[in-house]
Each structure stands twice: as C-alpha cells, then as structure tokens.
Design a protein around this motif. Structure first.
Motif, PDB file in Angstrom:
ATOM      1  N   CYS A  30       8.483  -3.514  -0.108  1.00  0.00           N
ATOM      2  CA  CYS A  30       8.137  -2.563   0.930  1.00  0.00           C
ATOM      3  C   CYS A  30       8.086  -1.177   0.309  1.00  0.00           C
ATOM      4  O   CYS A  30       9.020  -0.763  -0.373  1.00  0.00           O
ATOM      5  CB  CYS A  30       9.155  -2.602   2.067  1.00  0.00           C
ATOM      6  N   GLN A  32       8.184   1.662   1.770  1.00  0.00           N
ATOM      7  CA  GLN A  32       8.807   2.686   2.606  1.00  0.00           C
ATOM      8  C   GLN A  32      10.108   3.205   2.001  1.00  0.00           C
ATOM      9  O   GLN A  32      10.896   3.832   2.683  1.00  0.00           O
ATOM     10  CB  GLN A  32       9.101   2.142   4.006  1.00  0.00           C
ATOM     11  N   GLU A  64      -4.946  -4.025  -1.706  1.00  0.00           N
ATOM     12  CA  GLU A  64      -3.866  -4.080  -0.733  1.00  0.00           C
ATOM     13  C   GLU A  64      -4.092  -5.305   0.148  1.00  0.00           C
ATOM     14  O   GLU A  64      -5.057  -5.361   0.901  1.00  0.00           O
ATOM     15  CB  GLU A  64      -3.846  -2.810   0.112  1.00  0.00           C
ATOM     16  N   PRO A  66      -3.370  -7.777   3.275  1.00  0.00           N
ATOM     17  CA  PRO A  66      -2.917  -7.503   4.645  1.00  0.00           C
ATOM     18  C   PRO A  66      -1.595  -8.193   4.970  1.00  0.00           C
ATOM     19  O   PRO A  66      -1.536  -9.151   5.720  1.00  0.00           O
ATOM     20  CB  PRO A  66      -4.067  -8.023   5.510  1.00  0.00           C
ATOM     21  N   LYS A  68       2.790  -7.351   5.755  1.00  0.00           N
ATOM     22  CA  LYS A  68       3.680  -6.294   6.228  1.00  0.00           C
ATOM     23  C   LYS A  68       5.129  -6.721   6.068  1.00  0.00           C
ATOM     24  O   LYS A  68       5.448  -7.908   6.039  1.00  0.00           O
ATOM     25  CB  LYS A  68       3.376  -5.897   7.662  1.00  0.00           C
ATOM     26  N   CYS A  69       5.979  -5.731   5.993  1.00  0.00           N
ATOM     27  CA  CYS A  69       7.415  -5.952   5.851  1.00  0.00           C
ATOM     28  C   CYS A  69       7.976  -6.479   7.164  1.00  0.00           C
ATOM     29  O   CYS A  69       7.741  -5.895   8.228  1.00  0.00           O
ATOM     30  CB  CYS A  69       8.095  -4.640   5.460  1.00  0.00           C
ATOM     31  N   GLY A  73       8.266  -3.355   9.395  1.00  0.00           N
ATOM     32  CA  GLY A  73       6.903  -3.406   9.900  1.00  0.00           C
ATOM     33  C   GLY A  73       5.893  -2.598   9.110  1.00  0.00           C
ATOM     34  O   GLY A  73       4.721  -2.527   9.472  1.00  0.00           O
ATOM     35  N   SER A  74       6.303  -1.998   8.002  1.00  0.00           N
ATOM     36  CA  SER A  74       5.399  -1.173   7.195  1.00  0.00           C
ATOM     37  C   SER A  74       4.350  -2.030   6.497  1.00  0.00           C
ATOM     38  O   SER A  74       4.624  -3.140   6.062  1.00  0.00           O
ATOM     39  CB  SER A  74       6.198  -0.389   6.157  1.00  0.00           C
ATOM     40  N   ARG A  75       3.157  -1.501   6.371  1.00  0.00           N
ATOM     41  CA  ARG A  75       2.094  -2.138   5.606  1.00  0.00           C
ATOM     42  C   ARG A  75       1.893  -1.452   4.253  1.00  0.00           C
ATOM     43  O   ARG A  75       1.007  -1.808   3.498  1.00  0.00           O
ATOM     44  CB  ARG A  75       0.796  -2.131   6.399  1.00  0.00           C
ATOM     45  N   LYS A  76       2.734  -0.447   3.969  1.00  0.00           N
ATOM     46  CA  LYS A  76       2.707   0.227   2.676  1.00  0.00           C
ATOM     47  C   LYS A  76       3.530  -0.608   1.706  1.00  0.00           C
ATOM     48  O   LYS A  76       4.759  -0.537   1.704  1.00  0.00           O
ATOM     49  CB  LYS A  76       3.288   1.632   2.785  1.00  0.00           C
ATOM     50  N   LEU A  77       2.865  -1.402   0.895  1.00  0.00           N
ATOM     51  CA  LEU A  77       3.547  -2.328   0.007  1.00  0.00           C
ATOM     52  C   LEU A  77       3.271  -1.981  -1.444  1.00  0.00           C
ATOM     53  O   LEU A  77       2.233  -1.413  -1.777  1.00  0.00           O
ATOM     54  CB  LEU A  77       3.098  -3.761   0.293  1.00  0.00           C
TER      55      LEU A  77
END
Length: 98
Positions: A30, A32, A64, A66, A68-69, A73-77
């Motif tokens: 993740c 974040q 990237e 698709p 999520k964590c 819930g972050s999609r910034k991986l």
C-alpha cells in the motif's frame, strides 16, 4: 574450482510471465505509507495470482494494476520485484571448504 555459468545473451524480464519463469516475484505494498493515515501494508497477493488476473504477457513496469488495499481502501500501490527466497543453489556453497 566452481566456474560461474556464463550466458551469451542477457535475460530480459518484461512481463509477469518472465518474472514467474525466472523465479522472481512481484510484491505489492500500500502506497499510503506517507499519507495522513499511514498504512504501508503488504497486500496478500502472489505473482501467479496477478498473472492469472491480468495475463502472463502483462507488462508490470510503469503499470498500475486495478487492485486496492483491503485495510485502508487505497489504490495507490507500490510494486517491488524480488527474488524468490525459496530458491536454493544447485551447486552448494562455493566458500564452504571440507
């Protein structure tokens, strides 16, 4: 004396299938970790599972997926390539003298 194996051409690892065939893995974290609510957890997803979802021919560099964590819930991986720790050398330890 043990001689290292010399390859005549470089190994090119561009796709998820190449990673799997080379005994490497793609770890997903993740991204974040630096945000206002730090997470940074490692996602429980294996390289083989990512390849099953997106194809063995999927290029992973600069991509990237698709995902999520599940925690925040972050999609910034973040994607990190690493060697498979279960790989053992076939020739043994060259520095271990009887």
């Amino acid at each position: 004396m043990i001689e290292p194996i010399r390859k005549t051409s470089p190994i090119v690892i561009e796709t998820l299938g190449d990673l799997i065939n080379s005994g490497m893995r793609l770890s997903v974290y993740c991204g974040q970790a630096l945000g206002p609510h730090p997470c940074g957890r490692r996602l429980d997803v294996e390289t083989v599972e990512i390849a099953r979802l997106f194809g063995r021919d999927a290029v992973y560099v600069g991509r990237e997926f698709p995902l999520k964590c599940a925690r925040c819930g972050s999609r910034k991986l973040e994607y990190r390539v690493g060697a498979d720790p279960t790989i053992v050398p076939m020739a043994g330890d060259p520095f271990n003298r009887p």
